[in-house]
Design a protein around this motif. Structure first.
Motif, mmCIF file in Angstrom:
data_model
loop_
_atom_site.group_PDB
_atom_site.id
_atom_site.type_symbol
_atom_site.label_atom_id
_atom_site.label_comp_id
_atom_site.label_asym_id
_atom_site.label_seq_id
_atom_site.Cartn_x
_atom_site.Cartn_y
_atom_site.Cartn_z
ATOM 1 N N LEU A 96 0.779 -1.120 -0.145
ATOM 2 C CA LEU A 96 -0.079 0.021 -0.142
ATOM 3 C C LEU A 96 0.692 1.272 -0.044
ATOM 4 C CD1 LEU A 96 -2.836 1.088 -0.171
ATOM 5 C CD2 LEU A 96 -2.881 0.918 2.476
ATOM 6 N N ILE A 97 2.031 1.239 0.779
ATOM 7 C CA ILE A 97 2.816 2.416 0.601
ATOM 8 C C ILE A 97 3.267 2.482 -0.805
ATOM 9 C CG2 ILE A 97 5.274 3.051 1.366
ATOM 10 C CD1 ILE A 97 4.525 1.567 4.210
ATOM 11 N N ARG A 98 3.849 1.410 -1.228
ATOM 12 C CA ARG A 98 4.243 1.521 -2.728
ATOM 13 C C ARG A 98 3.175 2.343 -3.872
ATOM 14 N NH1 ARG A 98 8.494 -0.053 -6.302
ATOM 15 N NH2 ARG A 98 7.853 1.216 -7.974
ATOM 16 N N ILE A 99 1.904 1.655 -3.584
ATOM 17 C CA ILE A 99 0.699 2.018 -4.111
ATOM 18 C C ILE A 99 0.703 3.705 -4.214
ATOM 19 C CG2 ILE A 99 -1.800 2.133 -4.519
ATOM 20 C CD1 ILE A 99 -1.651 -0.976 -3.702
ATOM 21 N N GLY A 100 0.876 4.135 -2.694
ATOM 22 C CA GLY A 100 0.669 5.406 -2.557
ATOM 23 C C GLY A 100 1.662 6.359 -3.234
ATOM 24 N N ASP A 101 2.849 5.928 -2.961
ATOM 25 C CA ASP A 101 3.975 6.595 -3.518
ATOM 26 C C ASP A 101 4.024 6.882 -5.085
ATOM 27 O OD1 ASP A 101 5.384 6.794 -1.118
ATOM 28 O OD2 ASP A 101 6.643 5.172 -1.325
ATOM 29 N N ASP A 102 3.583 5.568 -5.525
ATOM 30 C CA ASP A 102 3.340 5.729 -7.261
ATOM 31 C C ASP A 102 2.212 6.605 -7.363
ATOM 32 O OD1 ASP A 102 5.232 3.886 -7.419
ATOM 33 O OD2 ASP A 102 4.048 2.072 -7.949
ATOM 34 N N LEU A 103 1.151 6.868 -6.560
ATOM 35 C CA LEU A 103 0.219 7.812 -6.748
ATOM 36 C C LEU A 103 0.478 9.203 -6.443
ATOM 37 C CD1 LEU A 103 -2.883 5.320 -6.340
ATOM 38 C CD2 LEU A 103 -2.001 6.082 -8.637
ATOM 39 N N GLY A 104 1.527 9.502 -5.941
ATOM 40 C CA GLY A 104 1.870 10.478 -5.467
ATOM 41 C C GLY A 104 1.223 11.085 -4.228
ATOM 42 N N VAL A 105 0.742 10.397 -3.500
ATOM 43 C CA VAL A 105 0.149 10.425 -1.951
ATOM 44 C C VAL A 105 1.083 10.240 -0.765
ATOM 45 C CG1 VAL A 105 -1.553 9.582 -0.495
ATOM 46 C CG2 VAL A 105 -2.032 9.584 -3.060
ATOM 47 N N ASP A 106 1.222 11.125 0.076
ATOM 48 C CA ASP A 106 2.114 11.006 1.324
ATOM 49 C C ASP A 106 1.726 9.672 1.911
ATOM 50 O OD1 ASP A 106 3.793 11.055 3.433
ATOM 51 O OD2 ASP A 106 2.934 13.323 3.864
ATOM 52 N N MET A 107 2.367 8.851 2.498
ATOM 53 C CA MET A 107 2.286 7.542 3.028
ATOM 54 C C MET A 107 2.873 7.485 4.183
ATOM 55 S SD MET A 107 -0.104 6.395 1.002
ATOM 56 C CE MET A 107 -0.373 4.592 1.367
ATOM 57 N N SER A 108 3.717 8.898 4.820
ATOM 58 C CA SER A 108 4.417 8.685 5.947
ATOM 59 C C SER A 108 3.602 7.975 7.256
ATOM 60 C CB SER A 108 4.957 9.911 6.473
ATOM 61 O OG SER A 108 4.172 10.909 5.945
ATOM 62 N N LEU A 109 2.231 7.986 7.212
ATOM 63 C CA LEU A 109 1.602 7.436 8.518
ATOM 64 C C LEU A 109 1.960 5.887 8.283
ATOM 65 C CD1 LEU A 109 -0.442 7.932 10.549
ATOM 66 C CD2 LEU A 109 -2.028 7.408 9.079
ATOM 67 N N LEU A 110 1.820 5.199 7.298
ATOM 68 C CA LEU A 110 2.110 3.668 7.171
ATOM 69 C C LEU A 110 3.611 3.358 7.172
ATOM 70 C CD1 LEU A 110 -0.734 2.523 4.673
ATOM 71 C CD2 LEU A 110 -0.638 2.798 7.177
ATOM 72 N N LYS A 111 4.297 4.323 6.523
ATOM 73 C CA LYS A 111 5.749 4.105 6.757
ATOM 74 C C LYS A 111 6.143 3.916 8.226
ATOM 75 C CE LYS A 111 7.026 6.031 2.393
ATOM 76 N NZ LYS A 111 7.465 7.236 1.552
ATOM 77 N N GLU A 112 5.696 4.804 8.920
ATOM 78 C CA GLU A 112 5.936 4.627 10.504
ATOM 79 C C GLU A 112 5.504 3.474 11.287
ATOM 80 O OE1 GLU A 112 8.371 6.696 13.334
ATOM 81 O OE2 GLU A 112 8.140 6.986 10.863
ATOM 82 N N THR A 113 4.395 3.314 10.668
ATOM 83 C CA THR A 113 3.706 1.878 11.243
ATOM 84 C C THR A 113 4.714 0.729 11.095
ATOM 85 O OG1 THR A 113 1.531 2.851 10.830
ATOM 86 C CG2 THR A 113 1.735 0.544 11.272
ATOM 87 N N GLU A 114 5.005 0.786 10.011
ATOM 88 C CA GLU A 114 6.336 -0.469 9.355
ATOM 89 C C GLU A 114 7.355 -0.010 10.590
ATOM 90 O OE1 GLU A 114 7.727 -0.648 5.647
ATOM 91 O OE2 GLU A 114 8.289 -2.889 5.971
ATOM 92 N N ARG A 115 7.800 1.036 10.255
ATOM 93 C CA ARG A 115 9.213 1.308 11.276
ATOM 94 C C ARG A 115 9.026 0.958 12.718
ATOM 95 N NH1 ARG A 115 12.069 4.653 14.011
ATOM 96 N NH2 ARG A 115 10.540 6.060 14.548
ATOM 97 N N VAL A 116 8.168 1.333 13.341
ATOM 98 C CA VAL A 116 7.722 0.948 14.628
ATOM 99 C C VAL A 116 7.644 -0.626 14.695
ATOM 100 C CG1 VAL A 116 5.982 0.582 16.445
ATOM 101 C CG2 VAL A 116 6.534 2.998 15.236
ATOM 102 N N ASN A 117 7.200 -1.419 13.819
ATOM 103 C CA ASN A 117 7.069 -2.561 13.603
ATOM 104 C C ASN A 117 8.452 -3.274 13.659
ATOM 105 O OD1 ASN A 117 5.182 -5.050 13.989
ATOM 106 N ND2 ASN A 117 6.074 -5.564 11.886
ATOM 107 N N GLN A 118 9.284 -3.037 12.830
ATOM 108 C CA GLN A 118 10.587 -3.369 12.550
ATOM 109 C C GLN A 118 11.415 -3.271 13.843
ATOM 110 O OE1 GLN A 118 12.621 -2.751 8.855
ATOM 111 N NE2 GLN A 118 10.739 -3.660 7.772
ATOM 112 N N GLY A 119 11.101 -2.294 14.596
ATOM 113 C CA GLY A 119 11.842 -1.820 15.867
ATOM 114 C C GLY A 119 11.560 -2.855 17.001
ATOM 115 N N ARG A 120 10.638 -3.608 16.988
ATOM 116 C CA ARG A 120 10.155 -4.645 18.000
ATOM 117 C C ARG A 120 11.155 -5.418 18.583
ATOM 118 N NH1 ARG A 120 7.517 -1.763 20.977
ATOM 119 N NH2 ARG A 120 6.810 -3.440 22.144
#
Ligand code: UDX
Length: 434
Positions: free
Chosen positions: A268-292
């Motif tokens: 979904l992040i990739r889809i948003g990026d491709d469509l020019g939509v700011d996806m930082s909310l989901l990027k942060e969701t993923e970053r928090v997850n990776q830090g667990r």
């Protein structure tokens, strides 16, 4: 209704078995002959409660069969469910090559009007691609429609989820396709939501990413709780009492894994990026997850200081209980970190050990697979809980304590009552509480 289900992976098998249970005549097809042969002999490649029985009873009734002849299966069907894989490509986007291949196959065997249903999780706008591909290779000029009918199956509960769904999303662009889809799901008329195809495609990614966000959110709160006197279990409970929030998917832990959430959020992040939509909310969701995983390992290090040559028991390898699936399991990142720090791991899971061997082969020294949780605790300097299997909640903690060199329990799923663990003489670390 005559239904073809193309692809006999996880989604395909459940869809084929479930649709035949609804009384339709279903053929599941896959080009991998060994897979079909095994399924016919009742040997399904995945562990999913209730699926064996559902397949067997419908195979016996004759409403369900399996074939390697994809062309004949398509020709005989009114409706074709596309259930092939959409694995994650290197750049986070979904690899759509199997969908394209199946679209060509459908086009080449289009001998009359058919509805082609996207069941696999696909990026929004995939239907446009499928339609174009089928038109491109359609020799007969026969009519067809594309529909989207995303699946919301949870592993471990896929059979009840299919047979008693909360909602059925149907994305269509013609009345003809809508009517056929209604006939397939006529028993669930009260819970069908009809949308256009883009909307249906987006609902799947939007739902999974929202749930992922809920999990990362509570994990963030757990970090705050660990630096204060707050208890994340009660924070979640208090939040969940608000019906606007709800109590589910607010369990803090070592993060989300599995074949859907991590892949879908990246897609979904990739889809948003491709469509020019700011996806930082989901990027942060993923970053928090990776830090667990790092936060979890740091708890262990605060107890043991140096991990080199320490024996660490790991209870739970599957990404969640009631499945043997280890895809994107948080335990993988944790075990890798332990090995990188020079620790020896003693691994246990009631179902997922064999699958984990592919990631971490047994060498008898650094990596040992154990047949019971007690064996994993034997001689260990610490024991980690990575999956909340019910059998772990029922462990004899006094016995565990006696087996360990250092009775340290680090619980990544908050399975135990801290007071009860301490009462058995174990030092206990959990998530977001003291
Ligand atoms: C998910 C969706 O729930 C399902 O609707 C979709 O079709 C496929 O993806 P699944 O991956 O089987 O299903 O598992 P789910 O039960 O949703 O759990 C996903 C991950 O989140 C697991 O690793 C689980 O441990 C973690 N999780 C879940 C939490 O960490 N906290 C929670 O509160 C809930």
């Amino acid at each position: 209704m005559k239904i073809a289900v193309l692809g006999t992976g996880y989604v395909g098998l459940v869809t084929a078995a479930g649709l035949s249970e609804f009384g339709h005549s279903v053929v599941g097809a896959d080009k991998v002959a060994a897979k079909i042969e095994a399924i016919r002999r009742g040997r399904i490649p995945i562990y999913e409660p209730g699926l064996d029985e559902l397949l067997e009873s419908n195979l016996r009734k004759g409403t369900l069969s399996f074939s390697t002849d994809l062309a004949a299966t398509v020709q005989a069907a009114d409706v074709i469910f596309v259930c092939v894989g959409t694995p994650q490509g290197d750049d986070g986007s979904a690899d759509m090559s199997q969908i394209e291949e199946v679209s060509r196959l459908i086009a080449e065997n289009l001998n009359g009007y058919k509805v082609v249903v996207e069941k696999s999780t696909v990026p929004v706008k995939t239907s446009v691609r499928i339609k174009r591909t089928i038109s491109l290779y359609n020799k007969t000029g026969a009519e067809f429609d594309v529909a989207s009918n995303p699946e919301f199956l949870r592993e471990g509960a896929a059979v009840p989820d299919f047979l008693e769904p909360d909602r059925i999303i149907i994305g269509v662009e013609t009345d003809r396709a809508r009517d056929l889809m209604f006939r397939i799901y006529d028993r669930f008329k009260d819970r069908i939501l009809v949308t256009n195809i883009d909307t249906a495609e987006l609902i799947k990614h939007a739902s999974n990413s929202f749930l992922s966000m809920k999990i990362s959110y509570i994990n963030l709160m757990a970090n705050l709780c660990e630096r204060t006197e707050a208890d994340v279990e009660l924070v979640a409970k208090g939040m969940g009492l608000d019906p606007r929030i709800g109590p589910r998917f607010l369990k803090a832990g070592i993060g989300f894994g599995g074949s859907c959430f991590p892949k879908d959020i990246r897609a979904l992040i990739r889809i948003g990026d491709d469509l020019g939509v700011d996806m930082s909310l989901l990027k942060e969701t993923e970053r928090v997850n990776q830090g667990r995983a790092r936060i979890f390992i740091d708890k262990l290090k605060s107890a043991l200081w140096i991990l080199k040559d320490k024996k660490v028991g790991v209870l739970g390898l599957a990404f969640k209980p009631e499945t043997d699936d280890v895809r994107a399991a948080p335990s993988i990142r944790i075990i890798q970190a332990l090995l990188d720090e020079g620790a020896c791991v003693r691994l246990h899971d009631p179902k997922a050990g064999d699958n984990m061997r592919e990631f971490f082969p047994e060498d008898g020294v650094r990596t040992v697979y154990c047949s019971s949780p007690y064996q994993a605790a034997e001689g260990a300097n610490a024991l980690l809980c990575c999956t909340e299997w019910k059998e772990y909640a029922e462990l004899d903690l006094a016995r565990i304590r006696d087996l360990m060199v250092n009775p340290i329990l680090v619980d990544g799923r908050n399975m135990f009552d801290p007071a009860a663990v301490s009462a058995q003489g174990l030092e206990y670390f959990s998530i977001g509480r003291r």
